[in-house]
Design an enzyme around this catalytic site. Structure first.
Site, PDB file in Angstrom:
ATOM      1  N   ASN A  83       3.039  56.450  66.119  1.00 17.10           N
ATOM      2  CA  ASN A  83       2.103  55.470  65.624  1.00 17.10           C
ATOM      3  C   ASN A  83       2.577  54.114  66.132  1.00 17.10           C
ATOM      4  OD1 ASN A  83       1.099  53.428  63.514  1.00 17.10           O
ATOM      5  ND2 ASN A  83       0.114  55.303  62.795  1.00 17.10           N
ATOM      6  N   GLN A 133       4.266  65.537  64.567  1.00 16.90           N
ATOM      7  CA  GLN A 133       5.447  65.432  65.425  1.00 16.90           C
ATOM      8  C   GLN A 133       6.370  64.276  65.070  1.00 16.90           C
ATOM      9  OE1 GLN A 133       6.247  63.176  68.188  1.00 16.90           O
ATOM     10  NE2 GLN A 133       7.881  64.395  69.132  1.00 16.90           N
ATOM     11  N   GLU A 134       5.833  63.070  64.947  1.00 14.89           N
ATOM     12  CA  GLU A 134       6.686  61.921  64.653  1.00 14.89           C
ATOM     13  C   GLU A 134       7.333  62.042  63.284  1.00 14.89           C
ATOM     14  OE1 GLU A 134       6.715  57.120  65.073  1.00 14.89           O
ATOM     15  OE2 GLU A 134       4.790  58.020  64.536  1.00 14.89           O
ATOM     16  N   GLU A 135       6.524  62.381  62.278  1.00 19.14           N
ATOM     17  CA  GLU A 135       7.041  62.450  60.916  1.00 19.14           C
ATOM     18  C   GLU A 135       8.110  63.528  60.764  1.00 19.14           C
ATOM     19  OE1 GLU A 135       3.014  60.559  60.798  1.00 19.14           O
ATOM     20  OE2 GLU A 135       3.810  62.394  61.686  1.00 19.14           O
ATOM     21  N   TYR A 175       4.715  73.332  61.052  1.00 14.88           N
ATOM     22  CA  TYR A 175       4.133  72.081  61.536  1.00 14.88           C
ATOM     23  C   TYR A 175       2.988  71.702  60.623  1.00 14.88           C
ATOM     24  CZ  TYR A 175       2.500  68.714  65.101  1.00 14.88           C
ATOM     25  OH  TYR A 175       2.138  67.584  65.789  1.00 14.88           O
ATOM     26  N   ILE A 201      11.030  69.815  71.734  1.00 17.83           N
ATOM     27  CA  ILE A 201      11.618  68.612  72.322  1.00 17.83           C
ATOM     28  C   ILE A 201      13.043  68.412  71.816  1.00 17.83           C
ATOM     29  CG2 ILE A 201      11.460  66.089  72.391  1.00 17.83           C
ATOM     30  CD1 ILE A 201       8.418  66.401  72.277  1.00 17.83           C
ATOM     31  N   GLU A 202      13.220  68.536  70.486  1.00 15.82           N
ATOM     32  CA  GLU A 202      14.519  68.219  69.894  1.00 15.82           C
ATOM     33  C   GLU A 202      15.589  69.262  70.196  1.00 15.82           C
ATOM     34  OE1 GLU A 202      12.008  70.314  66.728  1.00 15.82           O
ATOM     35  OE2 GLU A 202      11.714  68.726  68.209  1.00 15.82           O
ATOM     36  N   ASP A 208       8.847  60.439  71.174  1.00 18.09           N
ATOM     37  CA  ASP A 208       8.254  60.419  69.837  1.00 18.09           C
ATOM     38  C   ASP A 208       6.814  59.979  70.035  1.00 18.09           C
ATOM     39  OD1 ASP A 208       7.323  59.731  67.306  1.00 18.09           O
ATOM     40  OD2 ASP A 208       8.635  57.993  67.099  1.00 18.09           O
TER      41      ASP A 208
END
Length: 397
Positions: free
Chosen positions: A270, A284-286, A325, A256-257, A267
């Site tokens: 949470n 992914q978010e972290e 990951y 994505i990035e 994102d």
């Protein structure tokens, strides 16, 4: 132009966030408490004066700073994590540079925090656009300079943000104490690698101050009809909509990035922005919050998201390369962000945080669950300034 004493004290945006900042408002101006300012000045003069040349002593210095700010001492586990990282995990060469150059520069940046905040509020002429707490159902946008973002992140690194009232306001933790505490007795190297990303960020911004801007927007899909625009659609509204899907492309590879085209980057969040970024999380978010650390600042003032809300962040710069990951995550070096700049001084990186149902089991396949997820995405993907145009989606032909 300096903000007037009475004007700064009267600002509702500042009043909302002030209990969660380490600075104080007195006589219409912002200040560090005198004892905290003295400690920061000592840190700014370098290890020959401050004696802060190891992680162990840094932890003691941060505890002293917290105590003069009427905060509790760092937990023993957080102090042990700071000592472990800077004294054992970081190379001696990098540690020497950190304590001789980076820490003094960070202290100088913090000494400028009151002035940076006052300048921010002076330029945010609309009180609704200044730094403030964006509570649930409170749609709005906060526009911050990257320099102010760096100063606020330094407060988080030094664990200087007050914590009282944050849980009651549905705000996530912002200080880095839990991040360092999680290093202790942790078999996963990913936690160390997360800290390496953040240390790299602070090395970069103290070497060359970034000059752009980052905006943080709370987007709300209203549940009740207001002055115009679409409200939270029900199942019947979606079933009767005759509007076709827009054109889209599917890519079978890549991250994505790394997308070079201007895009809305999701994102997978949470409901508390950042998720486990500042604790043990590393998905992914972290990961995104580690390679784009400016995202973390949103955790200071963005309350948790309800089912009809999303958070969009525009302009966050990427600073780190990575691989892996989860438990295999690794910081692998510097990243130079070449995204173009928009008319507001932001990098053309649009990241939208939308949280999925938590442990949904069968709810994902029921109409209530499907409605929630579709509307969450609809809120995240929409332009708030064009909500009135989206009524056409639900016009029955």
């Amino acid at each position: 132009m300096e903000p007037s004493a009475s004007g700064l004290a009267a600002r509702g945006d500042l009043r909302s966030v002030l209990p969660f900042l380490p600075v104080v408002l007195h006589g219409g101006a912002l200040f560090w408490p005198p004892a905290a300012q003295e400690s920061l000045r000592a840190l700014a003069l370098g290890p020959d004066v401050s004696r802060v040349a190891t992680g162990d002593v840094l932890a003691d210095a941060l505890t002293d700073l917290r105590l003069v700010l009427a905060l509790p001492a760092l937990s023993p586990r957080a102090a042990d994590g700071l000592a472990l990282f800077f004294d054992d995990l970081l190379s001696r060469v990098q540690a020497r540079g950190w304590f001789a150059e980076v820490v003094p520069n960070l202290a100088r940046l913090l000494l400028r925090l009151p002035a940076l905040l006052e300048d921010h509020y002076d330029k945010a002429t609309d009180a609704a656009s200044g730094l403030r707490i964006l509570a649930s159902q409170d749609a709005g946008i906060v526009h911050l300079s990257q320099e102010l973002v760096a100063a606020l992140l330094t407060c988080a690194l030094f664990c200087l943000f007050p914590t009282d009232g944050r849980a009651e306001a549905s705000l996530p933790n912002i200080n880095f104490d839990c991040l360092f505490a999680a290093l202790v007795h942790n078999a996963r190297q990913s936690q160390e690698q997360k800290v390496r990303c953040l240390v790299h960020y602070f090395e970069r911004v103290t070497d060359s101050t970034p000059t752009g801007f980052v905006s943080f927007e709370r987007k709300v899909l209203p549940r009740r009809a207001g002055l115009g625009g679409v409200t939270y659609p029900d199942v019947d509204a979606w079933m009767k909509s005759s509007s076709p899907l827009c054109q889209f492309r599917v890519f079978s590879s890549g991250f994505i990035e790394d997308e070079e085209q201007e895009a809305l980057e999701v994102d997978f969040a949470n409901r508390y922005l950042g998720g486990g970024a500042l604790s043990r999380g590393c998905v992914q978010e972290e990961i995104r919050f580690m390679i784009n650390p400016e995202l973390i600042v949103g955790m200071l003032f963005m309350a948790s998201m309800d089912d009809n809300e999303a958070i969009e962040i525009v302009g966050a710069e990427r600073f780190s390369q990575y691989m892996g990951y989860g438990s295999s995550f690794r910081f692998v070096g510097d990243y130079i962000d070449s995204k173009p700049i928009d008319s507001m001084g932001r990098r053309r990186t649009r990241i939208v945080a939308i949280d999925a149902l938590d442990c949904p089991t069968r709810l994902h396949y029921e109409s209530s669950g499907l409605l929630r997820e579709v509307n969450k995405a609809f809120c995240g993907f929409s332009y708030q300034s064009k909500l009135q145009l989206y009524t056409k989606l639900f016009e029955v032909v």
